[in-house]
Every structure is written in C-alpha cells, then in structure tokens.
Write a protein that holds these residues in place. Structure first.
Motif, PDB file in Angstrom:
ATOM      1  N   LEU A   2       0.808  -1.210   0.000  1.00 23.68           N
ATOM      2  CA  LEU A   2       0.000   0.000   0.000  1.00 23.68           C
ATOM      3  C   LEU A   2       0.844   1.264   0.000  1.00 23.68           C
ATOM      4  O   LEU A   2       0.369   2.328  -0.410  1.00 23.68           O
ATOM      5  N   GLU A   3       2.084   1.175   0.453  1.00 26.29           N
ATOM      6  CA  GLU A   3       2.965   2.340   0.443  1.00 26.29           C
ATOM      7  C   GLU A   3       3.584   2.567  -0.928  1.00 26.29           C
ATOM      8  O   GLU A   3       3.601   3.685  -1.453  1.00 26.29           O
ATOM      9  N   LYS A   4       4.090   1.502  -1.527  1.00 25.91           N
ATOM     10  CA  LYS A   4       4.745   1.619  -2.827  1.00 25.91           C
ATOM     11  C   LYS A   4       3.752   1.632  -3.984  1.00 25.91           C
ATOM     12  O   LYS A   4       4.132   1.890  -5.127  1.00 25.91           O
ATOM     13  N   LYS A   5       2.501   1.308  -3.678  1.00 26.99           N
ATOM     14  CA  LYS A   5       1.457   1.222  -4.697  1.00 26.99           C
ATOM     15  C   LYS A   5       1.861   0.239  -5.800  1.00 26.99           C
ATOM     16  O   LYS A   5       1.728   0.499  -6.987  1.00 26.99           O
ATOM     17  N   MET A   6       2.345  -0.906  -5.345  1.00 19.77           N
ATOM     18  CA  MET A   6       2.777  -1.978  -6.234  1.00 19.77           C
ATOM     19  C   MET A   6       2.196  -3.297  -5.727  1.00 19.77           C
ATOM     20  O   MET A   6       1.676  -3.367  -4.614  1.00 19.77           O
TER      21      MET A   6
END
Length: 460
Positions: A419-423
C-alpha cells in the motif's frame, strides 16, 4: 539416591524451564471430536447458519476430471467451470460486507474504483490422504510446543494441532500444511508497479518436505534432523540471474538447527552459505514487496512475535483459483494497481484469526501482523501487515487450491499488495506455455538437496 521433597520440586521446575514452557496435545476426550462434530482434520464439520458456508462432505475426490484436465500435465483446470458469481462486492455495497474483508481488502476499494470481488458458491474442496488423517489423529494428543512455542515436538505426517488452542499452534499448522512430500515447478514470479509495468522472474523450483514423507516415520523423521522445508531455486530469468541457485532449509526446532541458506553464483562457480539474513529482508524476485518471513503468508521464525489466537471469523477469501494460476496468461492477469478481478474467485470460509505483535527488543519492519487462516487448510487465507507506527502497509492473499487427483494443496501461489509503494507481486504463476507443477509421490534423492549439488543444479 533419595531426594527430599524440596529437591524433587526444584528438579521439576528445572525440567519445566528446560522444556521452554512446553504445551500442546489435547485430551483423548477432546481428540474424539475428530471425525464426529469436527472433521478428521479439526475443522467444524457443520455449515454456517446463513448457508453461505456448506457442511464438509469430504472435499474433491481423486477422480475429479473437469473439462481440459489432463492427469500428469502439471496443470489443473477449474473444477467448477460452469459456476457464475453469486454477487459482487464493490465500492457501492462495501459496507454490507465490511466484516468479511481483511483491512487490506477494504483499503483496495478506497484506492481503486474498478476494484471488485466476484463471490462464487463456497466449496470446501480440501481433501487429505488417509495416512495424513491417521497421523493427524495421533498428533492431536502427542504434538507439543517447546521452547516458548518456537519449536515443535511429537508430530509427524499430519496436521500437528487439529484442535488448536493458541496462536503458535495455528501458525505451526500453517507452516506444516500438506503440500505433499516433494515437487518440481517451472513457474514465473511478477512484480507490477502503479502504471502496470511488470518485471518477470522465472525458474525451476524443487521442494521437499520430509515431514510428509509417507515412506518415513515419526522416529525416522526426527533422527534425520526434522526437516520440513528444503527448497532449491534455479533462476533462468532475468538474464542476470541465469544459473543462480539457492538452497533454503528449515527444521522443526530452529533453536538447534536454524534456517540455513546457501547460494551458487555462476560467475564465481562457488557455493557459499549466507548467514545472518534478517527475517524482514525483501525478496528481490518479488520486487522486495515480500520479506523472508512473509513468504507464503508466513515462514517464520516464530521467535520475533507473540501470537494471540483471537478466535474464528467468517470471511471472503480467494479459493479454488485454478483459472487464475493455471488457465490464464500473465498478460491478462497483471493489470495496473491490482490483479484483474475477472480471474479472482472469492468464497465464504471460516478462518482462524491470529494477531502477532513484535516482541520487545526485536527488529522487524512490521511490528504487527494479523493472519486469517482457513480452517480446512491453514495454508490458505489472508494477512494484514503494520509498521512501527501502526500503519497498514501491506497485505497478502493466499488462495486455497487443491490438486484434486493427488489430494495435496499447491504451495506458494499467492499475491501481495504493497500500500505504500502502490505496487503488487504475484508468486508462482503457471498460466503461460511451458510452465508446470509436478508433484512427486516419493522423496527426492538426498544429494539433490545438499549444498555441494547446487553447482550442478545451477546449470540448465
């Protein structure tokens, strides 16, 4: 020599401390529930009150032959090809199903308007070989946790704790899921960024779990080091990793024989043991979106966290996802932001909920984890992962997917949303030509799983 009462009591205390707070094993009366009110592997036999979860009726039989399935091909087709979704969870009706979702699942609806979950009829498709169920019955009264729950004793060839009472027992059930004694796999692994750009890794993977060797015994398994995880990775893609090989081993008592990893570098033609790798080190093959201890939801060690069993919950989890992993090319699955919802099947299932909180003085980038593990096969389920500030940063999704003709579950097919890297990343996909999963009925030659064989294994 006769001991006085005080000395005898002291010896009892010392023995207790040496055992490391040994615990486990239910009474014979409790074990008698197996096969009656509980299934032979410990799940609730009855369905739920609303009818969304059916009663257990034996799982998929070995003579299951859905259209397109070819025994021995290394690919398993959807056992329920004619079914259509009962309903779809989307942003509009999310509140109605909020309690059935993991925290990561809820967050995905917030971030992606086109994210959805197609919910199909639930099937308790898990089935176990008779010898595994017999060992599970024995384990119910003999298995015990030792050394503060970090190690396991008295179990072999079946679910160690079919009637779990603690979070550590549920996690050991997860670590010792029945995936058969050995397999060979030719698979791809993917990481995908926010724009949809993907990075591919591919290779040959060999796995052995002597805990589930039907030709062995509890005594023989313990004498040979109690290995339950021996994994060889031989990479072929990307080009820079071609010929690189890794051997990863784990045992039932990591305090005596800790996790050990060796690698072979074709550039130097040397095998070396890699020591001191932190459990939260990112796996490069999955874009560092998964850490060593998150692989396959959780691979340990258990000494970094305190595990609290919160009970059971009815949830929507990915299940019977054969179409996703075996029937669909990667290019159709890997869409920007998340997997293509067209190919992800969701079902209602009961799960054990375990909360893991980091122990004081322990270093790990994730300070809290919540696991939701299927009652029928604890290898399936979900997890939510939180950082030191209590922020939800990552979630994993591990479907239940039985290989119906051999009565094992396929291991290591899962995905993760960062959810942080949006990967996100997808582990072990078999939907493209040339890929396959080959379970073995017998253990592999020991030489194949020794460090000195890595050099030969690293060359295709």
């Amino acid at each position: 020599m006769k001991l006085n009462r005080r000395a005898s009591s002291l010896l009892v205390v010392i023995a207790f401390l040496q055992a490391g707070l040994a615990q486990g094993g239910v009474s014979a009366d409790e074990a008698a529930q197996l096969g009656t009110s509980l299934t032979a592997f410990g799940a609730e036999k009855a369905g739920n009150a609303s009818g969304t979860i059916p009663a257990y009726s034996g799982g998929l039989p070995t003579n299951t032959t859905p259209p397109g399935f070819k025994p021995g091909s290394g690919r398993w087709t959807n056992p329920y090809p004619d079914e259509k979704p009962l309903f779809t969870v989307n942003a509009e009706n999310l509140e109605r199903y909020r309690d059935a979702l993991s925290e990561t699942g809820k967050e995905m609806f917030k971030r992606y308007p086109n994210y959805r979950m197609d919910v199909y009829p639930s099937h308790r498709s898990v089935a176990y070989p008779a010898w595994v169920l017999e060992n599970t019955r024995k384990n119910a009264t003999s298995a015990r946790l030792i050394k503060d729950g970090v190690a396991l004793d008295g179990a072999y060839g079946g679910i160690p704790f079919p009637i779990p009472k603690t979070g550590n027992e549920v996690l050991w059930n997860h670590l010792l899921i029945n995936t058969g004694v050995a397999y060979d796999a030719y698979a791809t692994l993917w990481s995908v960024d926010g724009s949809g750009r993907s990075v591919k890794w591919a290779g040959h993977f060999t796995f052995q779990n002597s805990y589930y060797d039907p030709a062995s015994s509890a005594e023989e398994h313990k004498k040979n080091g109690s290995f339950y995880h021996q994994h060889v990775y031989n990479w072929s893609v990307p080009a820079g990793s071609s010929g690189f090989a890794v051997l990863d081993t784990q045992t039932l008592d990591p305090t005596v024989e800790p996790r050990r990893i060796w690698d072979y570098d074709p550039a130097t033609r040397r095998v070396r043991e890699v020591t001191g790798l932190p459990p939260d080190l990112g796996l490069g093959s999955l874009g560092s979106l998964v850490t060593f201890d998150q692989d396959n939801l959780f691979t340990g060690p258990l000494d970094q966290f305190d595990f609290k069993l919160l009970g059971k919950r009815e949830m929507l989890i990915p299940y019977n996802t054969h179409a996703l992993f075996f029937e669909t090319p990667a290019e159709r699955i890997l869409t920007p932001g998340h997997l293509n919802p067209d190919f992800v099947r969701w079902e209602w299932h009961r799960v054990w909920v375990v909360e893991a909180t980091i122990r004081p003085g322990t270093k790990n980038q994730h300070h809290k984890k919540v696991f939701y593990l299927d009652e029928d096969w604890s290898g399936a389920g979900l997890s939510d992962e939180y950082d030191a500030a209590g922020k939800l940063v990552r979630g994993l999704f591990r479907p239940g997917m039985p290989l119906y003709d051999v009565q094992v579950q396929i291991p290591r097919c899962y995905w993760v949303y960062d959810l942080e890297k949006k990967m996100y990343a997808l582990d072990q996909h078999f939907g493209d030509p040339g890929l396959s999963f080959q379970p073995r009925q017998q253990a592999l030659p020991k030489l194949n799983l020794k460090p000195d064989a890595l050099a030969r294994r690293g060359v295709f």
